[in-house]
Design a protein around this motif. Structure first.
Motif, short mmCIF file in Angstrom:
data_model
loop_
_atom_site.label_atom_id
_atom_site.label_comp_id
_atom_site.label_asym_id
_atom_site.label_seq_id
_atom_site.Cartn_x
_atom_site.Cartn_y
_atom_site.Cartn_z
N GLU A 157 40.99 37.78 42.89
CA GLU A 157 40.49 39.09 43.31
C GLU A 157 38.98 39.02 43.56
O GLU A 157 38.47 39.66 44.49
CB GLU A 157 40.80 40.13 42.24
CG GLU A 157 42.27 40.33 41.90
CD GLU A 157 43.04 41.15 42.92
OE1 GLU A 157 42.50 41.41 44.01
OE2 GLU A 157 44.20 41.51 42.62
N LEU A 179 44.37 47.91 41.17
CA LEU A 179 44.75 46.61 40.65
C LEU A 179 46.04 46.71 39.86
O LEU A 179 46.22 47.63 39.06
CB LEU A 179 43.65 46.06 39.74
CG LEU A 179 42.35 45.62 40.40
CD1 LEU A 179 41.28 45.37 39.34
CD2 LEU A 179 42.55 44.38 41.26
N TYR A 217 46.71 41.23 32.57
CA TYR A 217 45.88 40.93 33.72
C TYR A 217 45.21 39.57 33.46
O TYR A 217 44.36 39.45 32.59
CB TYR A 217 44.83 42.02 33.92
CG TYR A 217 43.92 41.83 35.10
CD1 TYR A 217 44.37 42.04 36.40
CD2 TYR A 217 42.60 41.43 34.93
CE1 TYR A 217 43.52 41.88 37.49
CE2 TYR A 217 41.74 41.27 36.00
CZ TYR A 217 42.22 41.48 37.28
OH TYR A 217 41.38 41.32 38.36
N GLU A 230 38.05 46.57 37.37
CA GLU A 230 39.07 46.32 36.35
C GLU A 230 39.03 47.38 35.25
O GLU A 230 40.08 47.83 34.76
CB GLU A 230 38.86 44.92 35.76
CG GLU A 230 39.16 43.81 36.76
CD GLU A 230 38.55 42.47 36.40
OE1 GLU A 230 38.87 41.47 37.07
OE2 GLU A 230 37.73 42.40 35.45
N ASP A 235 40.82 50.55 36.65
CA ASP A 235 42.26 50.48 36.90
C ASP A 235 43.07 50.01 35.70
O ASP A 235 44.26 50.34 35.59
CB ASP A 235 42.54 49.54 38.08
CG ASP A 235 42.05 50.11 39.39
OD1 ASP A 235 41.57 51.26 39.41
OD2 ASP A 235 42.11 49.40 40.41
N HIS A 256 42.00 37.42 38.20
CA HIS A 256 40.60 37.85 38.30
C HIS A 256 39.82 36.95 39.26
O HIS A 256 39.05 37.44 40.09
CB HIS A 256 39.97 37.82 36.91
CG HIS A 256 38.47 37.92 36.91
ND1 HIS A 256 37.80 39.11 37.08
CD2 HIS A 256 37.51 36.96 36.76
CE1 HIS A 256 36.49 38.89 37.03
NE2 HIS A 256 36.29 37.59 36.84
#
Length: 201
Positions: free
Chosen positions: A74, A179, A66, A161, A164, A71
């Motif tokens: 999002e 996510l 990720y 975060e 998920d 980030h």
């Protein structure tokens, strides 16, 4: 361009020769940063090379990362969902709040380590100097990364975060969407597109 002279910003200088070669082939010195010494492709390239939480994601299949670039995207999308009338300035602040991590050579330093007094004493002045030159480029005050709206969105993003990607609890106030990790090329294209959109706003 290699700059071994002093910065015009008040920054704690340790060794001005600590120049980092960027993707744009410019040289960026995080100890003496100047706004003209980096391109946005440098930021994007750095952010797609940094994984949130040091890549330690118990709820994500091995091999998926990720990215900090995702980030950022999002986060600004979450701001728009929470405030459909958000002006361009707070949107830029939220989107660019982690840009330093793509430039300064230390990457995404995890909070528990970054908050240690001995670490913070070294890294925070460098981070603030880099944030100041980023702020000049995007037209926001130098302290933009610590604005209350930015911190609020970042706090919610952390919980989302954590749920998920790390198997944390669902606190009920989070987005329902799950996510998923984007590949670096997609994150790069979306980050550049979002940057252009916000600069034109």
């Amino acid at each position: 361009m290699v700059d071994s002279g002093p910065s015009n910003l008040e920054t704690p200088m340790i060794d001005p020769s600590a120049n980092l070669l960027m993707r744009s082939r410019e040289y960026f010195c995080p100890l003496a940063p100047r706004p003209e010494d980096f391109a946005w492709v440098d930021v994007a390239s750095g952010l797609i090379s940094q994984g949130r939480f040091q890549g330690q994601l118990p709820a994500v299949p091995v091999g998926q990362v990720y990215l900090v670039a995702q980030h950022a995207i999002e986060a600004v999308n979450l701001l728009r969902r929470m405030d459909s009338e958000a002006s361009p300035m707070p949107q830029r602040a939220v989107f660019h709040h982690d840009d330093v991590e793509g430039l300064w050579g230390f990457g995404d330093v995890c909070g528990p380590v970054k908050r240690l007094p001995m670490v913070e004493a070294v890294l925070r002045p460098i981070e603030q100097a880099c944030e100041a030159v980023i702020a000049l480029r995007i037209g926001v005050p130098a302290d933009f990364a610590t604005w209350e709206p930015v911190k609020r969105i970042d706090d919610i993003m952390f919980l989302w975060e954590d749920r998920d990607l790390r198997g944390g609890p669902d606190r009920g106030c989070l987005p329902r969407e799950q996510l998923t990790c984007w590949p670096p090329d997609l994150a790069y294209a979306r980050w550049i597109s979002e940057h252009v959109r916000l600069q034109d706003a």
